[in-house]
Design an enzyme around this catalytic site. Sequence first.
Site, mmCIF file in Angstrom:
data_model
loop_
_atom_site.group_PDB
_atom_site.id
_atom_site.type_symbol
_atom_site.label_atom_id
_atom_site.label_comp_id
_atom_site.label_asym_id
_atom_site.label_seq_id
_atom_site.Cartn_x
_atom_site.Cartn_y
_atom_site.Cartn_z
ATOM 1 N N ASP A 140 12.555 29.235 35.678
ATOM 2 C CA ASP A 140 13.326 30.874 36.013
ATOM 3 C C ASP A 140 12.045 32.011 36.999
ATOM 4 O OD1 ASP A 140 14.247 28.783 34.006
ATOM 5 O OD2 ASP A 140 15.254 30.776 33.092
ATOM 6 N N LYS A 203 20.359 33.937 38.038
ATOM 7 C CA LYS A 203 20.253 34.881 36.433
ATOM 8 C C LYS A 203 20.550 36.166 36.866
ATOM 9 C CE LYS A 203 16.619 33.882 33.118
ATOM 10 N NZ LYS A 203 15.636 33.542 32.636
ATOM 11 N N LYS A 239 23.826 32.012 35.342
ATOM 12 C CA LYS A 239 22.783 32.682 33.267
ATOM 13 C C LYS A 239 22.487 33.767 33.379
ATOM 14 C CE LYS A 239 18.560 32.090 30.556
ATOM 15 N NZ LYS A 239 17.024 31.185 31.025
#
Length: 294
Positions: A140, A203, A239
């Site tokens: 991430d 995300k 996400k």
Amino acid sequence: MKTKFEELFDMYGCQLSDEAVKQETARILSEHFAENDNPDVYKQCLNQIDLTSLNGSDTSAHIEAMTRRVNEFKQHFPHLPNVAALCVYPALVPVVKETLTEPGIGIAAVTGGFPASQTFLEVKVAETAMTVLEGATEIDVVISVGKFLEGRYEEVCDELSEVKASCRDAHLKVILETGELHTAENIKKASLLAMACGADFIKTSTGKTSISATPEAAYVMCQAIRQWNEKNGAKVGFKPAGGISTTEDAVKHYTIVKEILGKEWLNNRLFRFGASRLANNLLTSIEGKEVKYF
């Protein structure tokens, strides 16, 4: 003559009205939230969690204990699905890898100068490569928000492309930090840049800013993912993360994903929650009594 980025933004219709996005998001939730507010959906959401600990005070003992709870989850809740992954800082990836015995659980880590992303590209690439080498299966990373806001899209893309290459076989989740982007138009543009540079997921947030995941940001990002899929045939995951702690929060985001992206996205290969408190709250909603397992 338009730049390639202006052409990209024009192709996907990035001139959005914040008020229109707010109204459409509210309409979806008003019409469809109730039908998804049930234990079957709670169970699905539980299976989509990246169980996260990203504190400066995290210790090896704490992360080992968190991992063991994932390992032993089925002993305590044999009727429920486990979480999707554990998400930690890079230096703690070896602890997760050494401790984790439950098959099918991902090892995620934040890299690239998380959470501000204000470091040198060489550091971002090296940190990502080292973290994958240590055992991370998912990475991430935050976009360079400052560069994006200055319109330095080429630099943002070059950075993401190099980080993507350093991920090797690990999946790349690109964090847009939507609370810092301020407008639906910027969120749409950042979503497109991330997908154009090879993001496997986009995300919302790091959870380290005052405004994190919101239903409106989810709406814009899911619309971008749907359009990207329609034009390119590629399925990019979504996400939401940052401030998602209640069952209601989870069901709201589930509802938006279901209505915009459809049932194909309702699995942990394409839809994750970044959360620390959500797992226990979902367990409490499922079991009908307070549960503090994780």
